[in-house]
Design a protein around this motif. Structure first.
Motif, short mmCIF file in Angstrom:
data_model
loop_
_atom_site.label_atom_id
_atom_site.label_comp_id
_atom_site.label_asym_id
_atom_site.label_seq_id
_atom_site.Cartn_x
_atom_site.Cartn_y
_atom_site.Cartn_z
N SER A 294 11.70 -18.14 -10.68
CA SER A 294 11.94 -19.63 -10.67
C SER A 294 13.76 -19.87 -11.44
CB SER A 294 10.92 -20.95 -11.30
OG SER A 294 11.07 -22.36 -11.21
N VAL A 295 13.96 -20.92 -10.75
CA VAL A 295 15.95 -21.07 -11.94
C VAL A 295 15.70 -22.10 -12.96
CG1 VAL A 295 16.90 -19.94 -9.88
CG2 VAL A 295 16.32 -22.52 -10.19
N GLY A 296 13.87 -22.45 -12.71
CA GLY A 296 14.21 -23.87 -13.85
C GLY A 296 12.57 -24.18 -13.86
N ASP A 297 12.50 -24.82 -14.88
CA ASP A 297 10.97 -25.78 -15.01
C ASP A 297 11.39 -26.16 -13.76
OD1 ASP A 297 10.89 -24.39 -17.38
OD2 ASP A 297 11.56 -25.70 -18.67
N GLY A 298 10.00 -26.47 -13.92
CA GLY A 298 8.95 -27.21 -12.01
C GLY A 298 8.07 -27.39 -11.77
N GLU A 299 8.06 -28.54 -10.79
CA GLU A 299 6.74 -28.42 -10.14
C GLU A 299 6.88 -28.25 -8.95
OE1 GLU A 299 3.45 -31.75 -8.49
OE2 GLU A 299 4.97 -32.12 -9.59
N VAL A 300 5.90 -26.95 -8.43
CA VAL A 300 6.31 -26.78 -6.52
C VAL A 300 5.78 -28.00 -6.35
CG1 VAL A 300 4.83 -24.88 -5.53
CG2 VAL A 300 5.51 -24.35 -8.12
N LEU A 301 6.31 -27.85 -5.18
CA LEU A 301 6.17 -28.69 -3.84
C LEU A 301 5.82 -28.44 -2.46
CD1 LEU A 301 10.08 -31.09 -3.88
CD2 LEU A 301 7.83 -31.26 -5.30
N HIS A 302 6.35 -27.20 -2.54
CA HIS A 302 5.56 -26.25 -1.16
C HIS A 302 5.47 -24.87 -1.77
CE1 HIS A 302 5.49 -25.89 2.96
NE2 HIS A 302 5.68 -24.53 2.26
N ALA A 303 4.30 -24.06 -1.17
CA ALA A 303 4.39 -22.87 -1.18
C ALA A 303 3.38 -22.30 -0.34
CB ALA A 303 3.26 -22.62 -2.45
N SER A 304 4.10 -22.05 1.26
CA SER A 304 2.93 -21.56 2.23
C SER A 304 3.94 -20.85 3.27
CB SER A 304 2.41 -22.80 2.63
OG SER A 304 2.56 -23.83 3.20
N TYR A 305 3.63 -21.05 4.16
CA TYR A 305 3.84 -19.99 5.23
C TYR A 305 4.45 -22.04 5.59
CZ TYR A 305 5.68 -16.75 9.09
OH TYR A 305 5.95 -16.52 10.15
N GLU A 306 5.72 -21.46 6.47
CA GLU A 306 6.67 -22.59 7.41
C GLU A 306 7.23 -22.13 8.19
OE1 GLU A 306 9.74 -25.12 5.64
OE2 GLU A 306 8.09 -26.25 5.17
N GLY A 307 6.55 -21.64 9.49
CA GLY A 307 7.79 -20.84 10.71
C GLY A 307 8.62 -20.13 10.13
N PRO A 308 10.22 -20.30 10.86
CA PRO A 308 11.07 -19.43 10.45
C PRO A 308 11.63 -19.00 9.56
CG PRO A 308 11.77 -21.68 11.95
CD PRO A 308 10.98 -21.66 11.35
N ASN A 309 10.73 -20.27 8.26
CA ASN A 309 11.25 -19.45 6.68
C ASN A 309 9.84 -18.99 6.21
OD1 ASN A 309 13.12 -22.11 6.43
ND2 ASN A 309 11.88 -23.68 5.89
N GLY A 310 9.16 -18.49 7.16
CA GLY A 310 7.90 -17.11 6.26
C GLY A 310 7.66 -17.61 5.56
N ASN A 311 6.83 -17.42 4.44
CA ASN A 311 6.41 -17.58 3.05
C ASN A 311 7.41 -18.29 1.97
OD1 ASN A 311 3.93 -16.81 3.27
ND2 ASN A 311 4.26 -14.40 2.86
N TYR A 312 7.29 -19.49 1.75
CA TYR A 312 8.43 -19.98 1.21
C TYR A 312 7.14 -21.58 0.14
CZ TYR A 312 11.63 -24.70 1.50
OH TYR A 312 12.52 -25.79 1.27
N VAL A 313 7.90 -20.96 -1.06
CA VAL A 313 8.00 -21.81 -1.91
C VAL A 313 9.30 -22.69 -2.33
CG1 VAL A 313 7.67 -21.87 -4.58
CG2 VAL A 313 6.67 -19.95 -3.05
N LYS A 314 8.87 -24.45 -2.77
CA LYS A 314 9.99 -25.22 -3.09
C LYS A 314 9.09 -26.14 -4.51
CE LYS A 314 12.79 -29.23 -0.99
NZ LYS A 314 13.02 -29.79 0.72
N ILE A 315 10.64 -26.23 -5.19
CA ILE A 315 10.42 -25.99 -6.48
C ILE A 315 11.21 -27.93 -6.95
CG2 ILE A 315 9.91 -25.28 -8.94
CD1 ILE A 315 9.31 -22.58 -8.63
N GLN A 316 10.22 -28.80 -7.35
CA GLN A 316 11.04 -29.67 -8.07
C GLN A 316 11.75 -29.29 -9.44
OE1 GLN A 316 11.85 -32.82 -6.30
NE2 GLN A 316 13.78 -32.93 -8.37
N HIS A 317 12.92 -29.75 -9.95
CA HIS A 317 13.37 -29.41 -11.35
C HIS A 317 13.04 -30.68 -12.00
CE1 HIS A 317 13.54 -25.20 -10.33
NE2 HIS A 317 14.31 -25.32 -9.38
#
Length: 420
Positions: A294-317
């Motif tokens: 992770s490029v910074g401290d934060g909260e995980v918004l999304h962590a699952s498989y999502e179509g063309p993105n494949g296994n995908y993690v999104k973090i709100q910093h």
């Protein structure tokens, strides 16, 4: 000599062998055989009168237990457990490492194993007293430390240039961590220059892995970057010459070493869709399974498989920045989880719409995609006012080491060592 005198001498020798003196550890060898001068010297540092013993040296075999090391010497399992209970509190049986050196000191008079010395590190050994487990102890040896400087000009890669000029390989990784927020080391170019002052460490003449980087200089694409290590009382950090923190709230890249295979652009030819379309991220080519941080401290918004993105993690910093990590082979976090800067959140893969293992890294500022390589990242706190004068003196003392012309002789970088 009378029989009674001979017996008395044998008893005295055995008694003397049982009384150790104050120890200190040393790096171990791996050769077995009869005691040598070196073995005796090492043993004396452990508080063992080596001349009284047959010394058997070896390395921990694969899958061996602590009891296995002593089994060939007639030491039973009950005694092995007693020795483990007497070991330093932070040593567990599971800490036994394949390939680590150890020595067994065999008492030829009693026909018993007297000591087992196990190397934890070049500076630390555990001296297990087989006959008196309660006397088991930790033997340490002081680490000698001095400052050393290495510098050079990048020819093909920072790693190769640093090693070819006498630097330890780990310094390349540490330098990239020092400037992680200022320099994208995937973009280091030939003719970029570097100079590093670091803690050179040794034990009894044996070189150890280097300690921390004390100061560093990098000239990258014509721009100069400085780093000075300074402790304000809450842990050492790196600052530039003006006392501004080099640490940013976001890392410049989510991988430590790789290469950029595709940059941020509004028009890129997609190899699968066979059409031009925006690519609002940076692709890092890396082997499958490479840790993604992770490029910074934060909260995980999304962590699952999502179509063309494949296994995908999104973090709100924070209220400004959000980051995304696409095509992962596996995910190591869950939605709602809090993560720290630098924490592994998954591993490089090729899931979703992907032609091969890589990480597609995205960064959003106020919800708008931005180029991670060019966005101006917010800094952390500068040197506090009460420490400014001490920091200024630190910079003045270290700058000459970073600027010495002797580092570059005839266009070729030279390693140079200086006593701290």
């Amino acid at each position: 000599m009378s029989r009674s005198i001979l017996c008395g001498l044998l008893v005295l020798a055995c008694a003397t062998a049982m009384v150790p003196s104050a120890p200190a550890g040393e790096n171990e060898g791996s050769t077995a055989g009869p005691p040598s001068t070196r073995a005796e010297s090492e043993a004396s540092r452990f508080g063992i009168q080596a001349g009284l013993y047959d010394v058997k040296a070896g390395r921990v075999p694969r899958a061996a237990t602590f009891a296995d090391l002593l089994d060939d010497y007639g030491v039973n399992y009950r005694t092995a457990l007693a020795l483990l209970r007497a070991a330093p509190p932070d040593f567990e049986a599971e800490d036994l490492r394949t390939g680590k050196p150890y020595r067994v000191y065999w008492n030829p008079w009693l026909q018993k194993a007297q000591y087992l010395v196990y190397q934890i590190s070049p500076a630390e050994h555990i001296v297990f007293d087989v006959q008196r487990p309660e006397r088991t102890r930790l033997a340490t040896r002081p680490v000698q430390q001095q400052w050393a400087t290495v510098g050079g000009t990048v020819e093909s890669s920072l790693y190769e240039s640093l090693v070819s000029n006498g630097g330890h390989p780990v310094l390349a990784l540490r330098l990239s961590e020092v400037f992680a927020w200022q320099i994208n080391f995937f973009r280091i170019r030939p003719q970029d220059q570097f100079r590093i002052v670091y803690e050179k460490q040794s034990v009894g003449g044996t070189q150890l892995q280097p300690g921390a980087i004390v100061a560093a200089y990098v000239e990258h694409l014509g721009e100069e970057y400085y780093a000075f290590r300074f402790d304000t009382g809450s842990g050492a950090e790196y600052y530039n010459r003006r006392g501004q923190s080099l640490r940013r709230k976001l890392l410049r890249a989510p991988l430590q070493y790789s290469r950029i295979s595709s940059g941020f652009t509004n028009r890129r030819y997609h190899p699968i869709l066979e059409e031009y379309r925006p690519h609002h991220g940076v692709d890092y080519a890396a082997p499958r399974g490479t840790p993604v941080r992770s490029v910074g401290d934060g909260e995980v918004l999304h962590a699952s498989y999502e179509g063309p993105n494949g296994n995908y993690v999104k973090i709100q910093h924070n209220s400004t920045y959000t980051s995304g990590y696409l095509h992962l082979s596996e995910i190591a976090v869950a939605p709602g989880q809090t993560v720290n800067q630098g924490e592994t959140i998954g591993r490089v893969g090729s899931t979703g719409r992907s032609t091969g293992p890589h990480l597609d890294y995205r960064l959003w500022k106020h919800g708008t995609p931005v180029d991670p390589n060019t966005v101006d990242l917010p800094p952390s706190q500068p040197v506090p006012l009460q420490y400014r004068e001490a920091f200024r003196r630190t910079v003045q003392a270290l700058l000459p080491r970073l600027r010495r012309p002797s580092v570059f002789a005839g266009g070729q970088a030279q390693s140079l060592q200086t006593q701290s």
